[in-house]
Design an enzyme around this catalytic site. Structure first.
Site, PDB file in Angstrom:
ATOM      1  N   ASP A  96       5.228  -2.648   9.866  1.00  0.00           N
ATOM      2  CA  ASP A  96       4.543  -1.615   9.295  1.00  0.00           C
ATOM      3  C   ASP A  96       5.672  -0.474   8.935  1.00  0.00           C
ATOM      4  OD1 ASP A  96       1.029  -1.385   9.321  1.00  0.00           O
ATOM      5  OD2 ASP A  96       2.203  -2.681  10.447  1.00  0.00           O
ATOM      6  N   GLU A 121       1.985   6.115   4.650  1.00  0.00           N
ATOM      7  CA  GLU A 121       0.964   5.963   5.525  1.00  0.00           C
ATOM      8  C   GLU A 121       1.778   6.451   7.049  1.00  0.00           C
ATOM      9  OE1 GLU A 121      -1.138   2.604   6.206  1.00  0.00           O
ATOM     10  OE2 GLU A 121      -2.241   3.216   8.074  1.00  0.00           O
ATOM     11  N   ASP A 184       1.408   2.234   1.076  1.00  0.00           N
ATOM     12  CA  ASP A 184       0.992   1.638   2.270  1.00  0.00           C
ATOM     13  C   ASP A 184       1.981   0.332   2.483  1.00  0.00           C
ATOM     14  OD1 ASP A 184      -0.566   0.597   4.055  1.00  0.00           O
ATOM     15  OD2 ASP A 184      -2.451   1.240   3.304  1.00  0.00           O
ATOM     16  N   ILE A 186       2.011  -1.707   4.870  1.00  0.00           N
ATOM     17  CA  ILE A 186       1.206  -2.707   5.166  1.00  0.00           C
ATOM     18  C   ILE A 186      -0.418  -2.250   4.886  1.00  0.00           C
ATOM     19  CG2 ILE A 186       0.218  -4.528   6.620  1.00  0.00           C
ATOM     20  CD1 ILE A 186       2.929  -5.264   7.860  1.00  0.00           C
ATOM     21  N   ASP A 187      -1.070  -2.922   4.181  1.00  0.00           N
ATOM     22  CA  ASP A 187      -2.457  -2.373   4.068  1.00  0.00           C
ATOM     23  C   ASP A 187      -3.173  -3.785   4.461  1.00  0.00           C
ATOM     24  OD1 ASP A 187      -4.706  -1.088   3.214  1.00  0.00           O
ATOM     25  OD2 ASP A 187      -4.934  -2.043   1.509  1.00  0.00           O
ATOM     26  N   THR A 189      -3.669  -3.975   8.040  1.00  0.00           N
ATOM     27  CA  THR A 189      -2.490  -4.462   9.271  1.00  0.00           C
ATOM     28  C   THR A 189      -3.427  -5.314  10.297  1.00  0.00           C
ATOM     29  OG1 THR A 189      -1.398  -2.276   9.201  1.00  0.00           O
ATOM     30  CG2 THR A 189      -1.377  -3.522  11.460  1.00  0.00           C
ATOM     31  N   ASP A 337      -4.501   3.686   0.331  1.00  0.00           N
ATOM     32  CA  ASP A 337      -5.327   2.550   0.481  1.00  0.00           C
ATOM     33  C   ASP A 337      -5.691   2.166  -0.914  1.00  0.00           C
ATOM     34  OD1 ASP A 337      -5.185   1.932   3.359  1.00  0.00           O
ATOM     35  OD2 ASP A 337      -6.420   3.537   3.887  1.00  0.00           O
TER      36      ASP A 337
HETATM   37  N1  LIG Z   1     -13.321   3.157   9.750  1.00  0.00           N
HETATM   38  C1  LIG Z   1     -12.669   2.764   8.697  1.00  0.00           C
HETATM   39  N2  LIG Z   1     -13.521   2.787   7.628  1.00  0.00           N
HETATM   40  C2  LIG Z   1     -13.130   2.361   6.280  1.00  0.00           C
HETATM   41  N3  LIG Z   1     -11.556   2.092   6.170  1.00  0.00           N
HETATM   42  C3  LIG Z   1     -10.983   2.003   7.500  1.00  0.00           C
HETATM   43  C4  LIG Z   1     -11.375   2.355   8.693  1.00  0.00           C
HETATM   44  N4  LIG Z   1     -10.363   2.413   9.544  1.00  0.00           N
HETATM   45  C5  LIG Z   1      -9.092   2.162   8.848  1.00  0.00           C
HETATM   46  N5  LIG Z   1      -9.636   1.940   7.640  1.00  0.00           N
HETATM   47  C6  LIG Z   1      -8.682   1.564   6.435  1.00  0.00           C
HETATM   48  O1  LIG Z   1      -9.012   0.196   6.034  1.00  0.00           O
HETATM   49  C7  LIG Z   1      -7.684  -0.281   5.431  1.00  0.00           C
HETATM   50  C8  LIG Z   1      -7.795  -1.616   5.360  1.00  0.00           C
HETATM   51  O2  LIG Z   1      -8.805  -2.046   4.465  1.00  0.00           O
HETATM   52  P1  LIG Z   1      -9.648  -3.461   4.229  1.00  0.00           P
HETATM   53  O3  LIG Z   1     -10.905  -3.337   5.303  1.00  0.00           O
HETATM   54  O4  LIG Z   1      -9.744  -3.500   3.001  1.00  0.00           O
HETATM   55  O5  LIG Z   1      -8.554  -4.278   4.623  1.00  0.00           O
HETATM   56  C9  LIG Z   1      -6.726   0.175   6.520  1.00  0.00           C
HETATM   57  O6  LIG Z   1      -5.575   0.184   6.071  1.00  0.00           O
HETATM   58  P2  LIG Z   1      -4.260  -0.346   6.830  1.00  0.00           P
HETATM   59  O7  LIG Z   1      -4.318  -1.439   7.483  1.00  0.00           O
HETATM   60  O8  LIG Z   1      -3.088   0.085   6.070  1.00  0.00           O
HETATM   61  O9  LIG Z   1      -4.292   0.936   8.034  1.00  0.00           O
HETATM   62  C10 LIG Z   1      -7.215   1.743   7.008  1.00  0.00           C
HETATM   63  O10 LIG Z   1      -6.706   2.688   6.255  1.00  0.00           O
HETATM   64 MG   LIG Z   2      -4.180   0.659   4.164  1.00  0.00          MG
HETATM   65 MG   LIG Z   3      -1.195   0.409   6.128  1.00  0.00          MG
HETATM   66 MG   LIG Z   4      -3.009   1.692   8.986  1.00  0.00          MG
END
Ligand SMILES: Nc1ncnc2c1ncn2[C@@H]1O[C@H](COP(=O)(O)O)[C@@H](OP(=O)(O)O)[C@H]1O
Ligand SMILES: [Mg+2]
Ligand SMILES: [Mg+2]
Ligand SMILES: [Mg+2]
Length: 402
Positions: A96, A121, A184, A186-187, A189, A337
């Site tokens: 990340d 991020e 982002d 790494i979206d 993670t 995101d």
């Molecule tokens: N409780 C929550 N509810 C919704 N989204 C959340 C969450 N906690 C983290 N996320 C977000 O969900 C993203 C991932 O989305 P998805 O579920 O579509 O894979 C995460 O991005 P990161 O991985 O960049 O932190 C984070 O920003």
């Molecule tokens: Mg993300």
């Molecule tokens: Mg991320």
């Molecule tokens: Mg994150």
């Protein structure tokens, strides 16, 4: 704050190699090889200006491809000590940070001081502590390895301080005026750590509106995932989605081995044959609610559950026609995101909106200020999906705004 970012970026900006500027890049998808035999990231050349954001798209594409390389290297052999937990309990890895440093570094060298604002991020605070030192060491090594592996990047290695600085160029607050990149690194993670889907997501805001977006999805097959991610498929893997205002959305192999192709969202109008996608992580979306919405719509197929904005990419090429995201009460969405993913959908002919039917507003700073949920679908299905969403949300008695 922007002034400070710009001032701090100036030192590195001055070191950027002039040979990498637009006028003499390698052609699109070229596999340039240096005498040393190193490969290149297929740096694109902006041959002519098709749209006003064409140059930005080219720079963003190159930056995302470079960062993808680092992510792929790390995911292949991720070690436990390379992952940490942030104060909000979400994971963050060396990749990340490394990806953010590389994208920021890559973009900042192309923009004169005063014109580069990045909302990203990650921040470097934890890496500046004694406990963060080994991680910083590893990130710096990964960043320099990625740069060194590219024949087109003939630059001196970055120091640890350079890497920290580059990460922190992402601390802009964004807003409704001027241009702001949104990253982002790494979206997804959690998906990345699990060995599944993730995306490097880079968008560009101009006066509060998303005008360009690039999604690097290293683990997404080039073929459809309408029936889920195929196991042991011979399908090539790794997609790059590119969209800019008025220019449509394209997909191409992330490794530069093929030409970009225009994509369009599915034109399915019958919900009985519609496919919907959502988060793999049940903590990120209320999967009971989305099942209820799908049932109300008469959707028969089970949801395609994958991590990250790869969902937006897959939808843009028609793998699914509905994306439902309903975070649990109290969660606030962040612009990185959704910024790149949203334009990838809208330029492919789809719509992205909240439970009030309003488009997402990226002009309010780092947070998305919206009514309950995020929904994406095609124009034909929007009214019926919206009505099912509103009915089910009302039944659930979620407060109107959270
Ligand atoms: N409780 C929550 N509810 C919704 N989204 C959340 C969450 N906690 C983290 N996320 C977000 O969900 C993203 C991932 O989305 P998805 O579920 O579509 O894979 C995460 O991005 P990161 O991985 O960049 O932190 C984070 O920003
Ligand atoms: Mg993300
Ligand atoms: Mg991320
Ligand atoms: Mg994150």
């Amino acid at each position: 704050m922007l002034k400070e970012v710009v001032h701090r970026s100036h030192h590195l900006w001055q070191c950027f190699p002039r040979h990498l500027h637009c006028h003499d890049w390698s052609p699109v998808n070229s596999k340039a090889r240096s005498r040393s035999g190193r490969g290149s990231v297929s740096w694109r050349k902006p041959l002519f200006c098709m749209a006003s954001y064409h140059r930005d798209v080219v720079l963003a594409t190159n930056a995302v491809r470079l960062a993808s390389r680092l992510c792929q290297t790390v995911q292949r052999g991720l070690l436990t000590q390379e992952t940490q937990t942030k104060s909000d309990k979400s994971p963050v890895t060396v990749a990340d940070y490394g990806s953010q440093a590389l994208v920021n570094w890559s973009l900042a060298r192309e923009f004169p001081p005063g014109t580069f604002s990045m909302v990203a991020e990650e921040g470097s605070e934890d890496l500046r502590t004694e406990a963060g030192a080994p991680m910083l060491e590893r990130i710096t090594q990964l960043v320099n390895d990625a740069i060194a592996s590219d024949a087109a990047l003939d630059v001196a290695p970055l120091s640890k301080e350079d890497v920290l600085e580059a990460i922190d160029w992402g601390n802009s607050e964004g807003g409704s005026n001027g241009r702001h990149w949104v990253l982002d690194p790494i979206d997804g993670t959690r998906g990345f750590v699990r060995g599944d889907q993730y995306a490097i997501a880079l968008g560009l805001l101009d006066n509060g509106k998303v005008v360009a977006g690039v999604l690097g999805c290293p683990n997404l097959p080039m073929g459809s995932i309408a029936n889920g991610i195929p196991a042991n498929s011979s399908e090539p893997v790794g997609c790059l989605f590119v969209a800019s205002l008025g220019a449509g959305t394209t997909v191409e192999p992330l490794d530069g081995s093929g030409e970009p192709k225009r994509v369009h969202v599915s034109d399915v109008e019958d919900t009985a044959i519609a496919t919907f996608c959502e988060s793999y992580e049940s903590a990120h979306t209320m999967q009971d609610l989305t099942a209820n919405i799908a049932g109300t719509l008469g959707v028969k197929a089970p949801p395609v559950r994958i991590d990250s904005q790869a969902k937006y990419g897959a939808m843009a090429r028609g793998d699914a026609v509905i994306y439902l995201r309903f975070p649990h009460f109290g969660y606030r969405e962040k612009i990185w995101d959704h910024a790149a993913g949203a334009i990838v959908i809208t330029e492919a002919g789809g719509e992205v909106f909240d439970a009030a039917g309003e488009p997402l507003d990226f002009s309010r700073g780092r947070w998305l200020d919206l009514d309950t949920g995020i929904i994406a679908t095609n124009k034909e299905l929007k009214p019926v999906v919206l009505s099912a969403v509103q009915k089910c949300v009302k039944d659930l008695k979620i407060p109107a705004k959270h």
